[in-house]
Scaffold this active site. Structure first.
Site, mmCIF file in Angstrom:
data_model
loop_
_atom_site.group_PDB
_atom_site.id
_atom_site.type_symbol
_atom_site.label_atom_id
_atom_site.label_comp_id
_atom_site.label_asym_id
_atom_site.label_seq_id
_atom_site.Cartn_x
_atom_site.Cartn_y
_atom_site.Cartn_z
ATOM 1 C CG HIS A 440 -0.571 -0.026 2.521
ATOM 2 N ND1 HIS A 440 -1.413 0.055 3.590
ATOM 3 C CD2 HIS A 440 0.674 -0.121 3.056
ATOM 4 C CE1 HIS A 440 -0.722 0.023 4.702
ATOM 5 N NE2 HIS A 440 0.536 -0.083 4.408
ATOM 6 C CD GLU A 441 -0.585 5.368 1.325
ATOM 7 O OE1 GLU A 441 -0.317 6.222 0.464
ATOM 8 O OE2 GLU A 441 -1.719 5.199 1.783
#
Lengths: 599, 599
Positions: A440-441
Site C-alpha cells: 500500500h501507498e
C-alpha cells in the site's frame, strides 16, 4: 505484559542522535520544551499500554464484519478514536487555531511509533484522519476547514484517502470516477464512480467518514493531469439541518491476510446520482495536492512497518530469554542443564538482525521527521534543501522498513520455532500484519521508479548531492574524532562510493539509453540505497554511544548499540556488494526477455 | 483452472538433466521403462487436477476441528487417502512384496511434487504414511510388517512421526516419554508421555493412526543415546479380535498461520497406563533408526516448499499476463492503452526470481533423488559415495527451498499488488503455507549445524570433495564443450572456489578454536552453500538447453531456461559474495555479546 518498544531508544534518537532541542528552539515549536515532550510521550505510552496493546490480538481474530451494507468494527475502536482525539494525537502537528498541539513531526512520529507497536491496525485510523485534515488545512476554504477539521481532530469523524479503482492501482492515470459541477461556482460537484482498497472507508466507530477522493471533472484532460481532489462526506447535513446519507455506498469488504483490525472496503459513489463532494484546492491539481497526504502516509507506512518489527522483536526476545533448549557447542557434560536459547549464536544473530533492521529503520524515519521539522520551521533559506532531501529519502524510508521488515518479523517467527507458526503466540500475526507495507501507498517497484526515475535526477541531482554530503559529514566526523569507529566509517565510505558510482553510471545511461534500460533495476537500486542509508543511520547512532563509552558514561544500552552497529556492518552492509555487482552488469535480460519466455 | 506446475519441466529434469533412463536400467527398476513412468505421471497429474487442486483453498478456510477429544478433517481427506492408496502412491517406492510399485525415488518425488503443488496440506498425509511404513519395512519383524504395512500403503491407516515434546524440540536429548517392557521378550512396552507438533496425529479420514514414537526405556542412558523407537497404534486389536483404543489421547490441536488442511496435534500417551507400543529395531538406537524417516522427510520438506513456490509462481504468472496497468517507460503517447504488467521489467524480475528459486530447487531435489536411486540400486562399490553426497546435500535441499521459498512466494504476493494481500486471490495462502518449512523437520539453524558441524567434516571431508568434484565436472564440461555457457561456468567456478576457501578456513578453525567460534555462522554457511549448489543446478540445466539451441532444436522452453539461468547468475549468485565477506571476517561479536546486551 511483554514490552513492545524501547522508550530509551526513542529518547536516545530524539535527544542524542537528532537534535530535538534545536528543533524545540525554532519559533514554531518554542511553546514546548523537552519536559513537556516527555510528558506527552508518557501519555502516549499510557494510552498504548492500557488501551491499544491489550486488544491487539483480539482485533486480529475478531475481524470487522460487513452486514446490511455497513462495516462493523471491534467495539474498542469507537472508544479509541475518542481517546486519540481527546489526547490531541490526531491533530498533534496542527496549529493551535485548528485545535492542534503544534508539536514537531519528530514527536508525533514517536507517538505513532508507540501506537503502531502496540496495535498496528488501531493506529491506522487516527493517522488517516490526520492526513485528511492536514490536506484540508492546506487547501480548504474557511468553510471547509471549519466544517471538517475539528470533527476529524476530535476523533468524532474518520478521514480517508480514496484513490484506487478496480482498473487503476499503481497507475492512477486511468481514474474514471467523475465529478460534475452542480453550479457555476464550481465548488460543489456530483461524484460518481467505484473505488477500492479504502482503509477505514466505512466503520461504525465514528459518526461520519470524510473521504478525500481523486476524481476527474467532466472535460478535464486525460491522465493524471486531469485529476481533482474532493471532500466527499459519507453523511451530509441538509438544509433542514438533518443528517442525511450522501449516496456513498459500501459494496464490500476485503478479507486480508493480516492488518485485520482495520477494514479495507470497496466504495461506490453516486449510485443514485446523489453523491456530492466539495472541490479541495485547484481543479486538475488533485494528484499534486494529494501528494502532501501521500508523502506523509508513506513515511507513516515505514513507521508502521518499523513498529510491527519492534513488537515482533520484543516478543521473540522475551521468548529467547525464557525458553531453554539444547546446550552450547563446547559443553562436554551431556547432563548439564539446557540453556536459554538466547545463548545460541544463531538466535543472537536473528535477534541482532531484527534489531539492526528495526532500530536502523526507526533512526532513518526519525531523521526524516527531523528534516521535515527543519523544512517546516527553520529559517526560510535552509528549508528547501531539507525538503528536497526529505523528498529523496521518502521512498527509501517507506520501502526499507517494509521490505526488510518481512525478514525481520520472519526471524521472530523463526526464534519461536514451531510455536512461531501457531496462533498461541504473537509472532505469526506480526509476520502477516507487516506484509501489507510493500504494497500500500505505492508498491516497492513504484518507489524504485520514483527514486531513480525522478528523485535522483531532479534539480540536476541536488538532493542526491545533499544526501551524500550528509553521509560524508558523518563519516568525516568519526574519522577525525572517534577513532574506535573509523573502521566502520571506512566501510560506509566504500559503500557510499559504490552507490555514487552506480548512480553516476545510471544517470549517464538515462541520457543515452532508452528509459526502459535505465530503469530496469530501479527496485534493486532502491534496495541498495536503503542498505547504505541504514548503514549511515547506524554510524550516526554509534557516535553518541562511543563518546559516552569513551567518557566513562557507557552503560549496557550504549554497548548494545555498538554491538548492533557492528552486526550491521558485518552482516548487512556487505549485501550492498551483491547488488552493486548486478547494477554494474550490462546484461539487459529483463528487457530482452519476451513474455513468451515466461512459462 | 490455473496451472500449478510444469510437466515439461519435470520431464526435462528426469530425462535431459538427470539420467532417468540409466536409472531404469538398474536391476531394481528394470520392470519400468520411460513409457510406464510417463503413464504414472499422467495418473498423478489426473489425481492432482481432479481431486487435489480443487479443494486446496477450501482446506485453508475449513480448518480441521477438535471436538469431543477427536480431530475432524475436511471430508475430502478420507476420499483422498483411499485414492492415494489405490493409485499406489503411498507405497510407490516399496518392493512388490509389500504391495509397492518399486519405482525410483526420482519418479516418486516427481509425483509428490505434483501433489504438493496441487494441494500442499493434503499431500502431507500420504507422505507421512510412506515414511512410517518404510521404517517398519527396514526394522520391523515379519509380524510388524504384516500387521501395519499393507494398511498404511492402502491408505486405510495413517502413519506419523512422533518426536517433539513440550520441553524437547530442537534438542531431542531431553525426551521424557517412557517405555516399560511388559514381558521378558521386551517386544511390547507400556508407553507414557506428552508429545506435541504431531502432523496428522489424529483425524477421522482413516481407520487407525500408527505412531512411530521416540521414547526412553526405563534405565536407558540419558541423552539421545537412550532413545528407542516404538510403533504405537491409536487403536489395537484385543485378544477377542475387537478393536479397542490404545490410550493415545488427543489433548488439543494447534491453530496455525497456514498449512491449515492438515492438523498438528498434541498427544498424550498412557494417561490410564494402558498405552502399548512395539519396539521397532534395536533398543537405544531409536534416533538413528528415525533418521531414515527424517532424512526422507527433510527431502520431502524441500520438495513441498518447491511445490508451493511452483503454484505461487503460476498463479502470479497468470495474473501478470492478464492484469493491465500502466505503460512502458518509453511510451510517449499518454493515450496509448495500458500494458499487461508482465511487460514491466520489475514484474519480469519478480517472476524470474520465483522461477529461478523454484526450478533451481526442484533440480537440486531431483539430483538428490537421482543420487538416492544410485545409492540404493547401483553397483555396490559406487553406492557409498552417492549416499555420502546425498547426506551432505540433505540439509541444503531441505533449507534452500524453504528459506528462499519465503522470498519466492512473497514475490507472488507482490505481483498481485494489493489483491495479493486479500483472500480473494491465492497468493497470500501460498505465502502462509510455505512459512512452516524452515521450522519443521529441523529449523534452518539446526541444519546449518548439521552441515558445517557434521556433514562437511565427516570422513575427513570425503562428501564435500565428492560434491566439489561433481560441480567441477559440470564447469569443465561447459568450458570444453559449450562455449556459450563458459562465462557462466567461470562465475560458478569463482563461487565454488570461494566456498572451498571458506570451508577450508572454517575446517581449520574447527581444529584450533572453540566449537562455538567455528559454528557461529553455520546458518549463513548453509545459505552460501545453497546459493552455490543452486548455481550448479542452473548450469546443469542450461547444458541440454544450449545444446538443443546449437543443434537447431531450440524452442521457447529451452530459451526460457537459458534466460532464467542468466537471471540466476546475474541476480542471485552475487549474493554469495556478501556472505563470503562476512564468513571471512574475524569479528566474533555473536560470541562476545552477552544476553544482557539484548534489550
Amino acid at each position: 505484559m511483554a514490552e513492545f518498544y524501547s522508550r530509551r531508544n526513542l529518547e536516545f534518537l530524539l535527544t542524542e542522535v537528532f537534535d530535538i532541542e534545536g528543533v524545540l528552539k525554532l519559533d514554531k515549536f518554542k511553546k514546548h520544551d523537552l519536559n513537556s515532550i516527555r510528558l506527552m510521550l508518557d501519555a502516549a505510552d499510557q494510552l498504548a499500554k492500557t488501551h491499544l496493546y491489550p486488544s491487539y490480538r483480539e482485533m486480529d481474530t475478531q475481524e470487522p464484519e460487513f452486514k446490511n451494507g455497513r462495516v462493523h468494527v471491534h467495539p474498542k475502536i469507537k472508544e479509541l478514536m475518542k481517546r486519540f482525539g481527546e489526547g490531541g494525537w490526531i491533530g498533534a502537528q496542527a496549529d493551535e487555531e485548528f485545535g492542534g498541539l503544534n508539536i514537531p513531526s519528530m514527536v508525533a512520529s514517536s507517538a505513532n511509533f508507540i501506537f503502531g507497536a502496540a496495535n498496528f491496525s488501531a493506529s491506522v485510523y487516527p493517522q488517516l484522519s490526520t492526513g485528511a485534515a492536514r490536506l484540508i488545512e492546506t487547501y480548504g476554504s474557511d468553510y471547509l476547514k471549519h466544517t471538517f477539521i475539528p470533527k476529524l481532530y476530535s476523533g468524532a469523524w474518520q478521514g480517508t484517502m480514496v484513490m484506487t479503482e478496480p482498473e487503476s492501482g499503481s497507475s492512477l492515470a486511468g481514474i474514471k470516477t467523475s465529478a460534475t459541477p452542480i453550479d457555476e461556482d464550481r465548488e460543489l460537484f456530483r461524484i460518481k464512480g467505484q473505488k477500492i482498497f479504502i482503509s477505514a472507508g466505512d466503520h461504525d466507530g465514528v459518526g461520519n467518514i470524510i473521504h478525500l477522493v481523486l476524481a476527474r471533472i467532466e472535460g478535464a484532460p486525460a491522465g493524471t493531469k486531469g485529476l481533482s481532489l474532493f471532500i466527499v462526506p459519507q453523511k451530509m447535513t441538509n438544509e433542514e439541518d438533518q443528517i442525511v446519507m450522501n449516496d456513498v455506498n459500501t459494496v464490500g469488504m476485503f478479507h486480508k491476510m493480516g492488518y485485520k483490525g482495520a477494514p479495507i472496503v470497496h466504495l461506490s459513489f453516486g449510485d443514485k446520482d446523489k453523491c456530492y463532494g466539495y472541490l479541495l484546492g485547484e481543479e486538475n491539481k488533485g494528484l499534486s495536492h494529494m501528494f502532501q497526504m501521500m508523502n506523509e502516509a508513506r513515511i507513516g507506512v515505514g513507521l508502521s512497518a518499523a513498529s510491527i518489527a519492534s513488537s515482533a522483536y520484543y516478543a521473540s526476545l522475551e521468548y529467547a530469554q525464557e525458553r531453554v533448549q539444547g546446550q552450547l557447542p563446547d559443553e562436554k557434560d551431556p547432563d548439564s542443564p539446557q540453556v536459554p536459547i538466547i545463548e545460541h549464536s544463531d538466535v543472537k544473530r536473528m535477534l541482532l538482525q531484527q534489531r539492526a533492521i528495526m532500530e536502523g529503520s526507526l533512526s532513518l524515519l526519525m531523521n526524516c521527521s527531523y528534516f521535515s521539522d527543519r523544512a517546516t520551521a527553520d529559517k526560510i533559506e535552509v528549508r528547501e534543501i531539507f525538503r528536497l532531501t526529505l523528498d529523496l529519502l521518502t521512498p527509501v524510508a517507506k520501502t526499507y522498513p517494509s521490505e526488510f521488515g518481512i525478514l525481520s518479523t520472519s526471524n521472530a517467527v523463526q526464534i519461536f520455532g514451531g510455536a512461531g507458526y501457531c496462533k498461541d503466540f504473537p509472532a505469526e500475526q506480526y509476520f502477516r500484519d507487516i506484509r501489507i507495507h510493500t504494497l500500500h501507498e505505492g508498491t516497492s517497484g513504484i518507489h524504485g521508479l520514483d527514486l531513480l526515475g525522478r528523485k535522483i535526477i531532479m534539480g540536476g541531482g541536488i538532493a542526491f548531492r545533499a544526501f551524500t554530503e550528509e553521509v560524508s559529514k558523518t563519516i568525516k566526523k568519526v574519522k577525525l574524532e572517534i577513532i574506535e569507529l573509523s573502521k566502520y566509517g571506512e566501510k560506509l565510505n566504500d559503500a557510499l562510493f559504490r552507490l555514487q558510482n552506480v548512480t553516476m553510471r545510471l544517470s549517464t545511461m538515462a541520457m543515452k539509453e532508452k528509459k526502459e534500460v535505465f530503469l530496469m533495476d530501479a527496485t534493486l537500486y532502491l534496495e541498495l540505497f536503503g542498505i547504505v542509508a541504514i548503514g549511515w543511520q547506524w554510524l550516526l547512532q554509534a557516535i553518541p554511544c562511543q563518546i559516552a563509552i569513551n567518557e566513562n558514561r557507557g552503560d549496557e544500552f550504549y554497548e548494545s548499540k555498538i554491538y548492533t552497529m557492528r552486526y550491521y556492518f558485518e552482516y548487512e552492509l556487505p549485501k550492498a556488494e551483491a547488488i552493486v555487482t548486478r547494477l554494474n552488469s550490462s546484461d539487459t535480460l529483463l528487457i530482452e526477455m519476451d513474455k513468451k519466455h515466461f512459462m
